[in-house]
Design a protein around this motif. Structure first.
Motif, PDB file in Angstrom:
ATOM      1  N   ASP A   1       0.838  -1.191   0.000  1.00 39.64           N
ATOM      2  CA  ASP A   1       0.000   0.000   0.000  1.00 39.64           C
ATOM      3  C   ASP A   1       0.883   1.254   0.000  1.00 39.64           C
ATOM      4  OD1 ASP A   1      -2.727   1.349   0.571  1.00 39.64           O
ATOM      5  OD2 ASP A   1      -1.396   2.122   2.163  1.00 39.64           O
ATOM      6  N   ASP A   2       0.644   2.146  -0.955  1.00 41.40           N
ATOM      7  CA  ASP A   2       1.468   3.351  -1.104  1.00 41.40           C
ATOM      8  C   ASP A   2       1.495   4.202   0.160  1.00 41.40           C
ATOM      9  OD1 ASP A   2       2.215   2.734  -3.708  1.00 41.40           O
ATOM     10  OD2 ASP A   2       0.566   3.884  -4.597  1.00 41.40           O
ATOM     11  N   GLU A   3       0.346   4.358   0.792  1.00 40.08           N
ATOM     12  CA  GLU A   3       0.289   5.197   2.000  1.00 40.08           C
ATOM     13  C   GLU A   3       1.083   4.569   3.151  1.00 40.08           C
ATOM     14  OE1 GLU A   3      -0.750   8.376   2.305  1.00 40.08           O
ATOM     15  OE2 GLU A   3      -0.990   8.173   0.137  1.00 40.08           O
ATOM     16  N   MET A   4       0.966   3.258   3.302  1.00 39.62           N
ATOM     17  CA  MET A   4       1.723   2.583   4.357  1.00 39.62           C
ATOM     18  C   MET A   4       3.224   2.668   4.085  1.00 39.62           C
ATOM     19  SD  MET A   4       1.617   1.143   7.274  1.00 39.62           S
ATOM     20  CE  MET A   4      -0.057   0.600   7.534  1.00 39.62           C
ATOM     21  N   LEU A   5       3.611   2.521   2.819  1.00 40.96           N
ATOM     22  CA  LEU A   5       5.033   2.648   2.465  1.00 40.96           C
ATOM     23  C   LEU A   5       5.534   4.062   2.759  1.00 40.96           C
ATOM     24  CD1 LEU A   5       4.941   0.557  -0.808  1.00 40.96           C
ATOM     25  CD2 LEU A   5       6.284  -0.013   1.243  1.00 40.96           C
ATOM     26  N   LYS A   6       4.723   5.071   2.463  1.00 40.60           N
ATOM     27  CA  LYS A   6       5.090   6.463   2.781  1.00 40.60           C
ATOM     28  C   LYS A   6       5.263   6.632   4.282  1.00 40.60           C
ATOM     29  CE  LYS A   6       2.825   8.666  -1.135  1.00 40.60           C
ATOM     30  NZ  LYS A   6       1.672   9.464  -1.585  1.00 40.60           N
ATOM     31  N   THR A   7       4.370   6.036   5.042  1.00 42.68           N
ATOM     32  CA  THR A   7       4.460   6.118   6.497  1.00 42.68           C
ATOM     33  C   THR A   7       5.764   5.497   6.992  1.00 42.68           C
ATOM     34  OG1 THR A   7       2.057   6.093   6.733  1.00 42.68           O
ATOM     35  CG2 THR A   7       3.340   5.456   8.670  1.00 42.68           C
ATOM     36  N   LEU A   8       6.103   4.332   6.464  1.00 38.84           N
ATOM     37  CA  LEU A   8       7.359   3.686   6.863  1.00 38.84           C
ATOM     38  C   LEU A   8       8.551   4.558   6.495  1.00 38.84           C
ATOM     39  CD1 LEU A   8       6.774  -0.062   5.954  1.00 38.84           C
ATOM     40  CD2 LEU A   8       6.863   0.965   8.240  1.00 38.84           C
ATOM     41  N   ARG A   9       8.552   5.105   5.285  1.00 42.10           N
ATOM     42  CA  ARG A   9       9.667   5.966   4.865  1.00 42.10           C
ATOM     43  C   ARG A   9       9.794   7.172   5.786  1.00 42.10           C
ATOM     44  NH1 ARG A   9       8.082   4.225  -0.391  1.00 42.10           N
ATOM     45  NH2 ARG A   9       6.684   5.971  -0.716  1.00 42.10           N
ATOM     46  N   PHE A  10       8.676   7.710   6.240  1.00 43.65           N
ATOM     47  CA  PHE A  10       8.693   8.862   7.126  1.00 43.65           C
ATOM     48  C   PHE A  10       9.203   8.489   8.520  1.00 43.65           C
ATOM     49  CE2 PHE A  10       6.514  11.477  10.331  1.00 43.65           C
ATOM     50  CZ  PHE A  10       7.013  12.728   9.985  1.00 43.65           C
TER      51      PHE A  10
ATOM     52  N   ARG B   1       6.332  -2.309  14.960  1.00 47.01           N
ATOM     53  CA  ARG B   1       5.214  -2.904  15.710  1.00 47.01           C
ATOM     54  C   ARG B   1       3.998  -1.990  15.691  1.00 47.01           C
ATOM     55  NH1 ARG B   1       9.059  -4.822  20.051  1.00 47.01           N
ATOM     56  NH2 ARG B   1       9.140  -7.065  19.764  1.00 47.01           N
ATOM     57  N   GLU B   2       4.245  -0.718  16.003  1.00 47.84           N
ATOM     58  CA  GLU B   2       3.141   0.234  16.083  1.00 47.84           C
ATOM     59  C   GLU B   2       2.502   0.467  14.713  1.00 47.84           C
ATOM     60  OE1 GLU B   2       3.204   4.945  16.271  1.00 47.84           O
ATOM     61  OE2 GLU B   2       3.864   4.067  18.175  1.00 47.84           O
ATOM     62  N   THR B   3       3.299   0.690  13.717  1.00 50.44           N
ATOM     63  CA  THR B   3       2.799   1.029  12.385  1.00 50.44           C
ATOM     64  C   THR B   3       2.073  -0.139  11.728  1.00 50.44           C
ATOM     65  OG1 THR B   3       4.646   2.574  12.133  1.00 50.44           O
ATOM     66  CG2 THR B   3       3.468   1.949  10.125  1.00 50.44           C
ATOM     67  N   LEU B   4       2.622  -1.344  11.901  1.00 54.27           N
ATOM     68  CA  LEU B   4       2.075  -2.521  11.217  1.00 54.27           C
ATOM     69  C   LEU B   4       1.231  -3.410  12.133  1.00 54.27           C
ATOM     70  CD1 LEU B   4       5.300  -3.388   9.207  1.00 54.27           C
ATOM     71  CD2 LEU B   4       3.303  -2.091   8.418  1.00 54.27           C
ATOM     72  N   GLU B   5       0.985  -2.946  13.353  1.00 53.22           N
ATOM     73  CA  GLU B   5       0.181  -3.678  14.340  1.00 53.22           C
ATOM     74  C   GLU B   5       0.732  -5.079  14.601  1.00 53.22           C
ATOM     75  OE1 GLU B   5      -3.995  -3.366  13.345  1.00 53.22           O
ATOM     76  OE2 GLU B   5      -3.793  -1.219  12.905  1.00 53.22           O
ATOM     77  N   ILE B   6       2.045  -5.158  14.751  1.00 59.08           N
ATOM     78  CA  ILE B   6       2.714  -6.417  15.075  1.00 59.08           C
ATOM     79  C   ILE B   6       2.610  -6.627  16.583  1.00 59.08           C
ATOM     80  CG2 ILE B   6       4.948  -7.612  15.092  1.00 59.08           C
ATOM     81  CD1 ILE B   6       5.669  -5.934  12.569  1.00 59.08           C
TER      82      ILE B   6
ATOM     83  N   PRO C   1       8.357  -0.044  -4.261  1.00 52.99           N
ATOM     84  CA  PRO C   1       6.903  -0.229  -4.301  1.00 52.99           C
ATOM     85  C   PRO C   1       6.390  -1.342  -3.389  1.00 52.99           C
ATOM     86  CG  PRO C   1       7.885  -1.251  -6.213  1.00 52.99           C
ATOM     87  CD  PRO C   1       9.006  -0.570  -5.466  1.00 52.99           C
ATOM     88  N   ALA C   2       7.308  -2.034  -2.705  1.00 53.14           N
ATOM     89  CA  ALA C   2       6.897  -3.108  -1.787  1.00 53.14           C
ATOM     90  C   ALA C   2       7.943  -3.246  -0.692  1.00 53.14           C
ATOM     91  CB  ALA C   2       6.751  -4.432  -2.534  1.00 53.14           C
TER      92      ALA C   2
END
Length: 171
Positions: free
Chosen positions: A53-62, A131-136, A72-73
């Motif tokens: 997901d583009d938005e989730m990838l942007k969040t991780l990059r941030f 963990r927080e971002t990906l609900e691990i 893209p993945a």
């Protein structure tokens, strides 16, 4: 199929990716390769979180200081000791997840994709962000973050073999 040594030398960190999406079938092949890795006493403690997901990838990059790449993945390799097949996982999950990560990297090279491995474990800040971002779950260890995509930069095969790092028979 390429010679295995050619693939190992071809595996390089790619830091600039094209916008071409990575197909689900290709990601599945990478995960099959990762899960073909050796593990201590066949404990297989690994689980994987795939992000496309583009938005989730942007969040991780941030959020990830050293994870600013435009792939893209991404795949997060995790250790879940509750699903491990035996006690060996408690002592060797880091090695097991390292082997799974490396298999994924080499498979990607063989599929003409690029990857870059971002270390997570043992960095608490990175693990907690994942963990927080990906609900691990708290008892699952996010070991590595691997960005995956098609390279937009040229990287050349190499070995970093150094004779002065090799000791025969004795140190």
């Amino acid at each position: 199929m390429e010679n295995v040594l050619d693939l190992i030398f071809k595996r390089r960190s790619v830091r600039i990716f094209s916008k071409q999406k990575v197909e689900k079938e290709a990601i599945t092949k990478l995960l099959q390769a990762a899960m073909a890795a050796p593990s201590a006493s066949n404990s297989r403690p690994w689980e994987f979180v795939v992000i496309t997901d583009d938005e989730m990838l942007k969040t991780l990059r941030f959020k990830i200081k050293y994870g600013k790449y435009n792939a893209p993945a991404a795949v997060v390799v995790c250790a879940n000791l509750k699903i491990a097949k035996n006690e060996s996982a408690y002592r060797f999950w880091v090695q097991d997840c390292s082997a799974a990560t490396e298999n994924l990297l080499i498979a990607a090279a063989g599929m003409d994709m690029g990857t870059v491995w971002i270390g997570s474990y043992p960095k608490d800040d990175v693990m907690n962000t994942l963990r927080e971002t990906l609900e691990i779950p708290e008892d699952v260890f996010p070991f590595s973050l691997v960005y995956v995509g098609y390279p937009a930069e040229e990287v050349y095969p190499r070995t970093q073999y150094s004779e002065d790092r090799v000791h025969w028979e004795k140190y």
